[in-house]
Scaffold this active site. Structure first.
Site, PDB file in Angstrom:
ATOM      1  N   ARG A   1      -5.053  -2.361   8.625  1.00 29.63           N
ATOM      2  CA  ARG A   1      -6.317  -3.299   8.222  1.00 29.63           C
ATOM      3  C   ARG A   1      -5.914  -4.303   7.599  1.00 29.63           C
ATOM      4  NH1 ARG A   1      -8.109   1.890   6.766  1.00 29.63           N
ATOM      5  NH2 ARG A   1      -7.804   2.390   4.439  1.00 29.63           N
TER       6      ARG A   1
ATOM      7  N   GLU B   1       1.456 -13.373  12.507  1.00 32.43           N
ATOM      8  CA  GLU B   1       2.158 -12.324  13.118  1.00 32.43           C
ATOM      9  C   GLU B   1       1.860 -11.071  12.023  1.00 32.43           C
ATOM     10  OE1 GLU B   1       3.069 -12.110  16.258  1.00 32.43           O
ATOM     11  OE2 GLU B   1       2.656 -14.291  16.199  1.00 32.43           O
TER      12      GLU B   1
ATOM     13  N   HIS C   1       2.726   3.249  -8.924  1.00 36.47           N
ATOM     14  CA  HIS C   1       2.403   1.831  -9.215  1.00 36.47           C
ATOM     15  C   HIS C   1       3.665   1.447 -10.089  1.00 36.47           C
ATOM     16  CE1 HIS C   1      -1.438   1.847  -7.494  1.00 36.47           C
ATOM     17  NE2 HIS C   1      -2.096   2.595  -8.606  1.00 36.47           N
TER      18      HIS C   1
ATOM     19  N   ASP D   1       0.907  -1.146   0.061  1.00 33.33           N
ATOM     20  CA  ASP D   1       0.075   0.263   0.117  1.00 33.33           C
ATOM     21  C   ASP D   1       0.840   1.148   0.057  1.00 33.33           C
ATOM     22  OD1 ASP D   1      -2.281   1.326  -0.105  1.00 33.33           O
ATOM     23  OD2 ASP D   1      -2.795   1.013   2.108  1.00 33.33           O
TER      24      ASP D   1
ATOM     25  N   LEU E   1      11.780 -20.324  -4.209  1.00 30.79           N
ATOM     26  CA  LEU E   1      10.777 -19.417  -3.766  1.00 30.79           C
ATOM     27  C   LEU E   1       9.479 -19.665  -4.535  1.00 30.79           C
ATOM     28  CD1 LEU E   1       9.901 -16.818  -1.625  1.00 30.79           C
ATOM     29  CD2 LEU E   1      10.810 -15.528  -3.587  1.00 30.79           C
TER      30      LEU E   1
ATOM     31  N   SER F   1      -7.076  -6.472  -5.470  1.00 30.58           N
ATOM     32  CA  SER F   1      -8.309  -6.888  -4.671  1.00 30.58           C
ATOM     33  C   SER F   1      -9.425  -6.790  -5.486  1.00 30.58           C
ATOM     34  CB  SER F   1      -8.494  -6.027  -3.324  1.00 30.58           C
ATOM     35  OG  SER F   1      -9.223  -4.898  -3.514  1.00 30.58           O
TER      36      SER F   1
ATOM     37  N   ASN G   1       1.233   3.417  -3.004  1.00 29.63           N
ATOM     38  CA  ASN G   1       1.676   3.743  -4.079  1.00 29.63           C
ATOM     39  C   ASN G   1       1.348   5.334  -4.491  1.00 29.63           C
ATOM     40  OD1 ASN G   1       3.075   1.251  -4.423  1.00 29.63           O
ATOM     41  ND2 ASN G   1       1.552   0.611  -6.015  1.00 29.63           N
TER      42      ASN G   1
HETATM   43  C1  FPP Z   1      -1.786   0.194  -3.304  1.00 32.22           C
HETATM   44  O1  FPP Z   1      -1.544   1.343  -3.475  1.00 32.22           O
HETATM   45  C2  FPP Z   1      -1.592  -0.747  -4.526  1.00 32.22           C
HETATM   46  C3  FPP Z   1      -2.094  -1.290  -5.477  1.00 32.22           C
HETATM   47  C4  FPP Z   1      -3.588  -1.396  -5.442  1.00 32.22           C
HETATM   48  C5  FPP Z   1      -1.712  -1.887  -6.623  1.00 32.22           C
HETATM   49  C6  FPP Z   1      -0.303  -2.618  -6.157  1.00 32.22           C
HETATM   50  C7  FPP Z   1       0.234  -2.756  -7.674  1.00 32.22           C
HETATM   51  C8  FPP Z   1       1.723  -2.816  -7.869  1.00 32.22           C
HETATM   52  C9  FPP Z   1       2.679  -2.765  -6.612  1.00 32.22           C
HETATM   53  C10 FPP Z   1       2.317  -2.909  -9.030  1.00 32.22           C
HETATM   54  C11 FPP Z   1       2.065  -4.020  -9.709  1.00 32.22           C
HETATM   55  C12 FPP Z   1       2.277  -5.487  -8.942  1.00 32.22           C
HETATM   56  C13 FPP Z   1       2.517  -6.540 -10.083  1.00 32.22           C
HETATM   57  C14 FPP Z   1       2.677  -7.727  -8.927  1.00 32.22           C
HETATM   58  C15 FPP Z   1       3.221  -6.498 -11.130  1.00 32.22           C
HETATM   59  P1  FPP Z   1      -2.616   2.462  -3.369  1.00 32.22           P
HETATM   60  O2  FPP Z   1      -2.679   2.698  -4.664  1.00 32.22           O
HETATM   61  O3  FPP Z   1      -3.917   2.288  -2.867  1.00 32.22           O
HETATM   62  O4  FPP Z   1      -1.754   3.705  -2.701  1.00 32.22           O
HETATM   63  P2  FPP Z   1      -2.696   4.800  -1.768  1.00 32.22           P
HETATM   64  O5  FPP Z   1      -3.001   4.235  -0.615  1.00 32.22           O
HETATM   65  O6  FPP Z   1      -1.459   5.753  -1.459  1.00 32.22           O
HETATM   66  O7  FPP Z   1      -3.671   5.643  -2.821  1.00 32.22           O
END
Ligand code: FPP
Length: 265
Positions: A198, A211, A42, A25, A136, A70, A27
């Site tokens: 959360r 954990e 992202h 979380d 892995l 999600s 990004n």
């Molecule tokens: C949450 O940050 C991140 C996501 C919903 C997307 C995660 C995707 C990646 C890390 C890149 C792609 C992954 C792979 C495996 C190729 P957010 O956007 O909710 O951030 P914020 O809470 O700051 O708005």
């Protein structure tokens, strides 16, 4: 491996977690802080995924599960969803060869039926190519939700009952065999970056005795230190699985062999 439920049997514990699950979380906030569009976060997030995989493999972690998208992320602006899909395709195209060369198995869990057939095809090919790797197991949870997972497992058992014309009896361990992550032990350590505390419909069943570790670091800043801090915090935890501290003392005869089945609560 055969999945063993932590509420049925106390699992073996080591200083390094066998399985780490991460909610990546922060990004968007990482990008906004730099006056960049959210999607730039992202893009940088993919670099952090690479770091997490390399560092987990180096540390001897056997399973790494990342929440990439999600079942609720479809609620985001359509442009951001499209960007995430394209990023996923690009990452699959570019990274699978490297994963394979490093002995890493890739698996993707979630309701993939909603994805474009090209993505489904890429996923299938990547999983097949890396299927024999054992260093892995990297699991990407995509269009995944913990409730979806429990529901689809229940549905499979119900369908089995209908096809056999009788109620198929099952216990907790048998139920868990139908969950999307049945091939992995339950996560020992859950990490969430980005400051929120959360679980957001991630591995609802599997996190029963995991954990939890929360850090304010935004996902694009995830590095070797973030991981080693999380593992060090994990190593200090006392994992009792319902037992008392005294039972964990080395002299306690039933400390590690006690099966939760035989406990009164
Ligand atoms: C949450 O940050 C991140 C996501 C919903 C997307 C995660 C995707 C990646 C890390 C890149 C792609 C992954 C792979 C495996 C190729 P957010 O956007 O909710 O951030 P914020 O809470 O700051 O708005």
């Amino acid at each position: 491996m055969t999945y063993t439920s932590s509420t049925v049997r106390v699992p073996d514990i080591a200083a390094v977690p066998r399985h780490i699950a991460i909610i990546m979380d922060g990004n968007g906030r990482w990008a906004t802080q730099r006056r960049l569009p959210r999607v730039a976060g992202h893009t940088r997030g993919v670099d952090a995924v690479r770091t997490a995989v390399e560092e987990c493999a180096r540390a001897g972690v056997e399973y790494l599960t990342l929440f990439a998208f999600s079942s609720e992320n479809w609620r985001r602006p359509v442009e951001e969803v499209s960007f995430l899909m394209r990023l996923f395709v690009t990452a699959l195209e570019r990274e699978v060869g490297k994963l394979h060369a490093n002995g890493i198995r890739l698996r993707v869990v979630g309701d993939l039926s909603l994805f474009d057939t090209r993505i489904q095809d890429l996923i299938r090919r990547a999983e097949t190519k890396t299927a024999r790797n054992t260093r892995l197991t990297l699991t990407i949870a995509a269009n995944y939700g913990g409730r979806w997972d429990i529901m689809q497992a229940a549905r499979k058992l119900a369908e089995q009952s209908v096809s056999e014309g009788r109620v198929v009896p099952f216990d907790e361990s048998e139920f868990a065999q139908h969950l999307a992550l049945a091939y992995a032990p339950e996560p020992d350590l859950f990490i969430r970056t980005g400051g929120e505390t959360r679980i957001s419909n991630f591995l609802l069943w599997q996190l029963a005795y995991t954990e939890l570790y929360f850090t304010d670091a935004y996902w694009p800043d995830f590095d070797a230190k973030t991981l080693s801090d999380a593992i060090a915090s994990y190593a200090r935890r006392e994992r009792r699985f319902g037992r008392t501290s005294a039972q964990l003392e080395p002299q306690s005869q039933d400390a590690s062999s006690q099966n939760a089945d035989s406990l009164p609560c």
